[in-house]
Enzyme design. Structure first.
Site, PDB file in Angstrom:
ATOM      1  N   SER A 135     -32.425 -43.910 -16.815  1.00 18.25           N
ATOM      2  CA  SER A 135     -31.891 -43.573 -17.518  1.00 18.25           C
ATOM      3  C   SER A 135     -31.765 -43.685 -18.925  1.00 18.25           C
ATOM      4  O   SER A 135     -32.548 -44.234 -19.387  1.00 18.25           O
ATOM      5  CB  SER A 135     -30.642 -45.064 -17.344  1.00 18.25           C
ATOM      6  N   GLY A 176     -20.092 -34.162  -2.761  1.00 19.98           N
ATOM      7  CA  GLY A 176     -20.072 -36.076  -3.107  1.00 19.98           C
ATOM      8  C   GLY A 176     -19.539 -35.317  -4.051  1.00 19.98           C
ATOM      9  O   GLY A 176     -17.722 -34.787  -4.433  1.00 19.98           O
ATOM     10  N   GLY A 177     -19.021 -36.749  -4.842  1.00 22.77           N
ATOM     11  CA  GLY A 177     -18.442 -37.570  -6.033  1.00 22.77           C
ATOM     12  C   GLY A 177     -17.724 -36.642  -6.996  1.00 22.77           C
ATOM     13  O   GLY A 177     -17.378 -35.969  -7.458  1.00 22.77           O
ATOM     14  N   ALA A 178     -19.571 -35.888  -7.240  1.00 23.79           N
ATOM     15  CA  ALA A 178     -20.021 -35.108  -8.600  1.00 23.79           C
ATOM     16  C   ALA A 178     -18.745 -33.568  -8.478  1.00 23.79           C
ATOM     17  O   ALA A 178     -18.015 -32.700  -8.895  1.00 23.79           O
ATOM     18  CB  ALA A 178     -20.783 -34.455  -8.945  1.00 23.79           C
ATOM     19  N   THR A 200     -22.435 -45.337 -12.079  1.00 22.34           N
ATOM     20  CA  THR A 200     -22.633 -44.298 -11.754  1.00 22.34           C
ATOM     21  C   THR A 200     -23.007 -44.325 -10.225  1.00 22.34           C
ATOM     22  O   THR A 200     -22.889 -45.175  -9.904  1.00 22.34           O
ATOM     23  CB  THR A 200     -23.958 -44.270 -12.230  1.00 22.34           C
ATOM     24  N   ASP A 254     -16.874 -37.482 -16.578  1.00 23.86           N
ATOM     25  CA  ASP A 254     -17.507 -36.569 -16.477  1.00 23.86           C
ATOM     26  C   ASP A 254     -16.456 -35.332 -16.634  1.00 23.86           C
ATOM     27  O   ASP A 254     -17.594 -34.659 -16.918  1.00 23.86           O
ATOM     28  CB  ASP A 254     -17.473 -37.042 -14.975  1.00 23.86           C
ATOM     29  N   GLY A 301     -27.595 -30.308 -17.037  1.00 28.63           N
ATOM     30  CA  GLY A 301     -26.502 -31.011 -17.259  1.00 28.63           C
ATOM     31  C   GLY A 301     -26.408 -31.984 -18.013  1.00 28.63           C
ATOM     32  O   GLY A 301     -26.103 -33.094 -18.439  1.00 28.63           O
ATOM     33  N   GLY A 315     -22.863 -28.933  -2.599  1.00 29.27           N
ATOM     34  CA  GLY A 315     -22.283 -30.555  -2.809  1.00 29.27           C
ATOM     35  C   GLY A 315     -21.102 -30.127  -3.111  1.00 29.27           C
ATOM     36  O   GLY A 315     -20.429 -29.360  -3.242  1.00 29.27           O
ATOM     37  N   LYS A 323     -18.626 -44.571  -8.251  1.00 27.66           N
ATOM     38  CA  LYS A 323     -17.951 -44.061  -8.618  1.00 27.66           C
ATOM     39  C   LYS A 323     -16.419 -43.808  -7.653  1.00 27.66           C
ATOM     40  O   LYS A 323     -15.179 -43.902  -8.368  1.00 27.66           O
ATOM     41  CB  LYS A 323     -18.273 -42.690  -8.982  1.00 27.66           C
TER      42      LYS A 323
HETATM   43  P1  NAP Z   1     -22.723 -37.961  -4.177  1.00 24.05           P
HETATM   44  O1  NAP Z   1     -21.887 -38.332  -4.420  1.00 24.05           O
HETATM   45  O2  NAP Z   1     -23.988 -38.706  -3.786  1.00 24.05           O
HETATM   46  O3  NAP Z   1     -23.296 -36.371  -3.529  1.00 24.05           O
HETATM   47  C1  NAP Z   1     -24.511 -35.570  -3.416  1.00 24.05           C
HETATM   48  C2  NAP Z   1     -23.651 -34.753  -2.590  1.00 24.05           C
HETATM   49  O4  NAP Z   1     -25.630 -33.977  -2.295  1.00 24.05           O
HETATM   50  C3  NAP Z   1     -23.337 -34.440  -1.064  1.00 24.05           C
HETATM   51  O5  NAP Z   1     -23.077 -33.106  -0.839  1.00 24.05           O
HETATM   52  C4  NAP Z   1     -24.777 -34.591  -0.438  1.00 24.05           C
HETATM   53  O6  NAP Z   1     -24.377 -33.894   0.814  1.00 24.05           O
HETATM   54  C5  NAP Z   1     -25.604 -33.347  -0.770  1.00 24.05           C
HETATM   55  N1  NAP Z   1     -26.691 -33.609  -1.586  1.00 24.05           N
HETATM   56  C6  NAP Z   1     -27.463 -34.470  -1.323  1.00 24.05           C
HETATM   57  N2  NAP Z   1     -28.910 -34.057  -0.541  1.00 24.05           N
HETATM   58  C7  NAP Z   1     -29.038 -33.115  -0.382  1.00 24.05           C
HETATM   59  C8  NAP Z   1     -29.673 -31.620   0.104  1.00 24.05           C
HETATM   60  N3  NAP Z   1     -31.436 -32.762   0.289  1.00 24.05           N
HETATM   61  N4  NAP Z   1     -29.472 -30.704   0.285  1.00 24.05           N
HETATM   62  C9  NAP Z   1     -27.810 -30.817   0.560  1.00 24.05           C
HETATM   63  N5  NAP Z   1     -27.262 -31.482  -0.066  1.00 24.05           N
HETATM   64  C10 NAP Z   1     -27.421 -32.720  -0.183  1.00 24.05           C
HETATM   65  O7  NAP Z   1     -23.263 -38.188  -5.556  1.00 24.05           O
HETATM   66  P2  NAP Z   1     -22.072 -37.280  -7.094  1.00 24.05           P
HETATM   67  O8  NAP Z   1     -21.948 -38.185  -8.089  1.00 24.05           O
HETATM   68  O9  NAP Z   1     -21.866 -35.828  -6.794  1.00 24.05           O
HETATM   69  O10 NAP Z   1     -23.787 -36.353  -8.316  1.00 24.05           O
HETATM   70  C11 NAP Z   1     -24.457 -35.453  -7.504  1.00 24.05           C
HETATM   71  C12 NAP Z   1     -25.181 -35.224  -8.639  1.00 24.05           C
HETATM   72  O11 NAP Z   1     -25.024 -35.197  -9.805  1.00 24.05           O
HETATM   73  C13 NAP Z   1     -26.376 -36.359  -8.803  1.00 24.05           C
HETATM   74  O12 NAP Z   1     -28.229 -35.482  -9.452  1.00 24.05           O
HETATM   75  C14 NAP Z   1     -25.477 -36.960 -10.345  1.00 24.05           C
HETATM   76  O13 NAP Z   1     -26.962 -37.200 -11.303  1.00 24.05           O
HETATM   77  C15 NAP Z   1     -24.866 -35.735 -10.925  1.00 24.05           C
HETATM   78  N6  NAP Z   1     -24.277 -35.611 -12.184  1.00 24.05           N
HETATM   79  C16 NAP Z   1     -24.925 -36.098 -13.427  1.00 24.05           C
HETATM   80  C17 NAP Z   1     -23.543 -35.927 -14.913  1.00 24.05           C
HETATM   81  C18 NAP Z   1     -23.938 -35.179 -15.950  1.00 24.05           C
HETATM   82  O14 NAP Z   1     -23.323 -36.262 -16.626  1.00 24.05           O
HETATM   83  N7  NAP Z   1     -24.922 -34.590 -16.202  1.00 24.05           N
HETATM   84  C19 NAP Z   1     -22.791 -36.752 -14.187  1.00 24.05           C
HETATM   85  C20 NAP Z   1     -22.188 -36.497 -12.648  1.00 24.05           C
HETATM   86  C21 NAP Z   1     -23.364 -36.599 -12.007  1.00 24.05           C
HETATM   87  P3  NAP Z   1     -24.671 -34.777   2.028  1.00 24.05           P
HETATM   88  O15 NAP Z   1     -23.356 -36.152   2.070  1.00 24.05           O
HETATM   89  O16 NAP Z   1     -24.941 -34.244   3.060  1.00 24.05           O
HETATM   90  O17 NAP Z   1     -25.348 -35.773   1.888  1.00 24.05           O
END
Ligand code: NAP
Length: 422
Positions: A13, A116-118, A50, A90, A216, A114, A54
């Protein structure tokens, strides 16, 4: 006063450095498998949250900000009067990123990759900005409006693609992007929430198709600024956010020199090391040290292919690092897979020196250059490749040392002006 980041694995981080730059010296990393216990103890003043907590933290909070409530995602917690208040900064970070790039969301068809949370945060934001249509594409749809990747044909008319998956994120920088962008002819912007590496394969695929690419990192810095405002009931001006972004980008970038032998790559690497403290990587020297042989000896005893394989393995390691200055072997540019590795965190500078100038001095220790014609042949073969991969082309017309102030100025300008661009 305890401030910090709560998550599962936080080793890489950059949040402590970012919060320090905003003036918070007490910000620490709190990796845990038990976020609930951490929150119950309430032994902190403010936290960021993170992956993967979240949503996990929601039941432990006394009050939620409206955006955190809508998106079911909290990345900032502030303790006030012993009560825990949850926020989603975010959302603010994304909003600042989009405004910084002057991207007009209104009326657009936007594809979120995707679910997920983001992705929830992104879709709340796009709804507020009046996108015309927002589609999520994912592996496991949660409702009828979400598509699977096998239904990709249904969204080929989208205009902006936002990646919210971790596909291509460190340490899996080499993961292929999820689908071919070839038929997405309406796309103007590709946004990746990932910031390490700075250019994922998704962004590199988009860039080769002429799509504007945004990573990002600015969002990360901007969400931290908003969290800092909430922690200390203060306000962070936009020029401060931009300055912290520029400095963070500088710390995450490798400066990579490409070009013909004797074009000044090693010299500029040393000068940047001396002045800015970037660590030097001279790929030819490292391979010589690793093998205990000179490059002509490697070519003679094991052949060119073996040497190129060594170059690739070295590039794979170097490409995941940050704040290095890399002097590359002249032929590395002939390997597209290797150059893609360098593009992940690299700002690539082609030192364009005329072969006639190079030949004014003896060219030694180069197995592929035995006579002057060899250099001219290599120059004509490699020039299109040097140009293809260069983020900056710098013409060397005089004694290389004399150009350094100009190269230094252009590199600094890149970090100052490029701001939120990837
Ligand atoms: P999360 O809740 O775990 O969601 C991840 C999503 O990605 C889910 O829909 C998951 O699907 C999908 N996924 C994971 N591996 C995959 C693969 N190989 N192929 C296709 N889909 C896949 O995580 P999150 O909190 O949303 O964060 C996601 C990303 O956003 C991370 O990389 C994080 O670092 C980034 N982010 C960046 C910021 C920033 O400030 N720049 C802020 C927030 C988040 P499944 O349910 O099928 O596994």
């Amino acid at each position: 006063m305890i401030y910090g980041l709560l998550g599962k694995s936080l080793a890489h981080s950059v949040s402590p450095e970012i919060h320090k730059a905003f003036g918070n010296d007490c910000y620490k990393l709190y990796p845990t498998d038990n976020p609930g216990q951490f929150l119950k103890n309430k032994a902190f003043s403010g936290l960021n949250v993170t992956i993967p907590y979240k949503e996990t933290v929601l039941p432990y909070l006394d009050q939620l900000d409206p955006i955190a409530n809508r998106s079911h995602s909290v990345n900032t917690i502030v303790k006030k009067d012993n009560k825990l208040h949850g926020y989603n900064t975010d959302y603010d970070g994304l909003s600042m990123l989009v405004d910084h790039h002057k991207i007009d969301i209104r009326g657009k068809h936007i594809l979120i990759v995707g679910n997920g949370g983001a992705a929830n945060t992104v879709s709340c934001f796009l709804e507020d900005r009046k996108a015309q249509k927002v589609t999520k594409i994912c592996r496991k749809p949660r409702n009828d409006s979400e598509l699977t990747f096998s239904e990709i044909d249904k969204v080929k008319d989208c205009e902006i693609i936002i990646n919210t998956t971790p596909v291509g994120m460190y340490p899996d920088n080499e993961s292929d992007w999820l689908f071919d962008l070839g038929e997405f002819t309406n796309v103007t912007h590709a946004i990746d929430l990932i910031y390490n590496p700075l250019r994922t394969n998704f962004l590199l695929d988009a860039k080769t198709r002429g799509i504007k690419t945004i990573n990002g990192l600015f969002m990360l810095v901007a969400q931290a600024a908003r969290a800092h405002e909430l922690f200390f009931e203060t306000s962070v001006p936009m020029d401060r956010i931009q300055a912290v972004y520029s400095e963070t980008l500088r710390q995450m970038t490798n400066i990579i020199f490409i070009g013909l032998p004797s074009s000044g790559k090693s010299l500029y690497a040393r000068l940047l090391h001396d002045k800015y403290g970037l660590q030097i990587m001279d790929t030819d020297r490292i391979i010589e040290q690793m093998t205990g042989m000179t490059i002509p000896e490697i070519f003679d005893s094991q052949g060119e292919k073996h040497f190129r394989d060594q170059e690739f393995l070295l590039a794979r390691t170097i490409s995941k690092t940050h704040y290095q200055v890399i002097s590359t072997g002249g032929g590395m540019v002939t390997n597209p897979a290797l150059m893609r590795l360098f593009q992940h965190n690299g700002y690539i500078i082609f030192l364009d020196k005329d072969p006639a100038e190079i030949l004014k001095y003896p060219v030694r220790n180069r197995p592929l250059i035995k006579k002057p014609e060899d250099l001219y042949r290599l120059a004509s073969q490699r020039r299109p490749l040097y140009e293809k991969y260069a983020d900056m082309i710098f013409k060397i017309t005089k004694d290389a040392k004399l150009h350094f102030p100009e190269i230094e100025r252009l590199i600094n300008e890149h970090f100052d002006n490029q701001r939120a661009e990837s």
